[in-house]
Write a protein that holds these residues in place. Structure first.
Motif, mmCIF file in Angstrom:
data_model
loop_
_atom_site.group_PDB
_atom_site.id
_atom_site.type_symbol
_atom_site.label_atom_id
_atom_site.label_comp_id
_atom_site.label_asym_id
_atom_site.label_seq_id
_atom_site.Cartn_x
_atom_site.Cartn_y
_atom_site.Cartn_z
ATOM 1 N N HIS A 122 0.793 -1.152 0.126
ATOM 2 C CA HIS A 122 0.021 0.022 -0.020
ATOM 3 C C HIS A 122 0.845 1.231 -0.143
ATOM 4 O O HIS A 122 1.518 1.550 0.921
ATOM 5 N N LYS A 173 -8.874 -0.304 -6.131
ATOM 6 C CA LYS A 173 -8.977 0.240 -4.591
ATOM 7 C C LYS A 173 -10.618 0.983 -4.412
ATOM 8 O O LYS A 173 -10.577 1.862 -5.161
ATOM 9 N N TYR A 200 -12.694 3.373 -2.184
ATOM 10 C CA TYR A 200 -12.753 4.429 -1.196
ATOM 11 C C TYR A 200 -14.200 4.987 -0.936
ATOM 12 O O TYR A 200 -14.946 5.322 -1.909
ATOM 13 N N THR A 202 -11.016 10.276 2.705
ATOM 14 C CA THR A 202 -9.571 10.633 2.830
ATOM 15 C C THR A 202 -9.147 11.310 1.770
ATOM 16 O O THR A 202 -9.922 11.584 0.838
ATOM 17 N N HIS A 211 -10.509 1.081 1.754
ATOM 18 C CA HIS A 211 -10.207 1.991 2.798
ATOM 19 C C HIS A 211 -11.464 1.996 3.524
ATOM 20 O O HIS A 211 -12.679 2.602 3.266
ATOM 21 N N HIS A 260 -4.816 -0.888 5.588
ATOM 22 C CA HIS A 260 -4.244 -0.117 6.948
ATOM 23 C C HIS A 260 -5.028 -0.409 7.881
ATOM 24 O O HIS A 260 -5.498 0.968 8.505
HETATM 25 ZN ZN ZN Z 1 -6.752 5.019 2.909
#
Ligand code: ZN
Ligand code: NCD
Ligand code: ZN
Length: 338
Positions: A12, A95, A97, A102, A134, A168
């Motif tokens: 990442h 990915k 989001y 963010t 995320h 994360h």
């Molecule tokens: Zn993130």
């Protein structure tokens, strides 16, 4: 005693673009064999042409190093199976989001209506494209990740063949979710193994430690350490190294992101040594990711570290790294790239 690590991977990473890309990309490329490159540019990477052009800018910025950028697209529920088939060979993951959660995520997903997401996620699971997420709601900042666990569960049960990577992770709730669903995996950053909210805001405010998700409680850090230090097979290292220019961090309205790439491996070595688990660092830093992302090509690279003081620069270009101006205990003394 020296410590040797083979083909470290950063699952990442934010490399940005233009001048920032030229500053930060070589710092990762000289140490890591490859990295999952986040697509949250402005505008986000969402077409095959954008992806290929960004990949060539990264290769140009990392010339002279053996380094594989594993490219990602910014998730959109409008991606069709035909489109995904056409980009499959260039793509390592997509990915997702949540909208606005963010840095540069305004075009993300709002509402998480499973039927709206179904066609794209079904196609991804048929084409074996992992989904990186995320995972935060827009609730109270300390609870956002824990609240998102129910969305992970919804995704994991509706798409049992889809590999879902909780990016994360910062909480014990996310750690617990790992063992409940076969198709959930996670990346863990260096900074979330090191700090809690106290380090960010318990004394004078530390903008360079401010990131999303915000660092949590000691018991959350403990849960992360437990799985990272034993290299639980479903967790892997993802630095989430997220550079912002100094003026964007040291300002009213501090940008979120911690810049760790240049010293991540040295500090991980210190941490794993301190907790007597150094034998597990290789799996956390490379082996687990190779198993989870089963079809990536990994360049051979060996790095050797020694317990030798290293003074962290105050800045790399215009970016202030974690531990700026401080001395860390381990140094990389040799790099072998093939
Ligand atoms: Zn993130
Ligand atoms: C990241 C960034 O700056 O791009 N910031 C962060 O605080 N982690 C975005 C992200 O990974 O959420
Ligand atoms: Zn990130």
């Amino acid at each position: 005693m020296s410590i040797t690590l083979d083909s470290p991977l950063d699952m990442h990473l934010h490399l940005r673009d233009e001048n920032m890309l030229s500053t930060v990309a070589p710092l990762s490329a000289k140490t890591f064999s490859g990295a999952i490159i986040m697509p949250n540019l402005v505008p986000p990477i969402s077409t095959k042409d954008e992806l290929l052009a960004y990949k060539s800018r990264i290769l140009e910025a990392t010339k002279g190093h053996t380094f594989k950028p594993y490219m990602t697209l910014f998730f959109k529920p409008t991606y069709t199976k035909e489109f995904l088939e056409s980009v499959r060979d260039e793509l390592t993951a997509i990915k997702l989001y949540p909208a606005g959660i963010t840095t540069n995520s305004e075009g993300g997903v709002a509402g998480f209506d499973v039927e709206e997401l179904r066609p794209t996620l079904t196609a991804m699971s048929e084409l074996d494209i992992p989904l990186c997420v995320h995972g935060e709601t827009n609730g109270f900042v300390m609870d956002r990740e824990a609240e998102f666990v129910s969305i992970y569960e919804m995704l994991a049960t509706n798409f049992p063949k889809l590999k879902i990577i909780m990016e994360h992770i910062t909480t014990k709730e996310s750690v617990e979710a790992l063992d409940k669903f076969e198709n959930l995996y996670a990346t863990i950053t260096l900074h979330h193994l090191l700090i809690t909210l106290d380090d960010v805001a318990g004394g004078m405010l530390q903008p360079h430690l401010f990131c999303k998700p915000i660092a949590k409680r000691p018991q959350d850090r403990e849960a992360l350490r437990r799985v990272a230090f034993k290299a639980h097979p479903k967790v892997m290292f993802g630095s989430d190294s997220a550079p912002h220019p100094q003026h964007a961090k040291e300002s009213c309205g501090c940008a979120a992101g911690v810049f760790t790439a240049p010293i991540a491996i040295q500090v991980l070595t210190e941490l794993f040594t301190q907790y007597s688990t150094i034998e597990n660092l290789q799996a956390f830093l490379s082996g687990n990711a190779q198993n989870i992302y089963s079809n990536i090509e990994i360049p051979k690279k060996t790095i050797v570290l020694e317990k030798e003081a290293f003074l962290v620069p105050n800045k790399y270009g215009d970016v202030v790294p974690i531990y700026a101006g401080e001395t860390i205990k381990y140094s990389i003394i040799e790099r072998k790239e093939i």
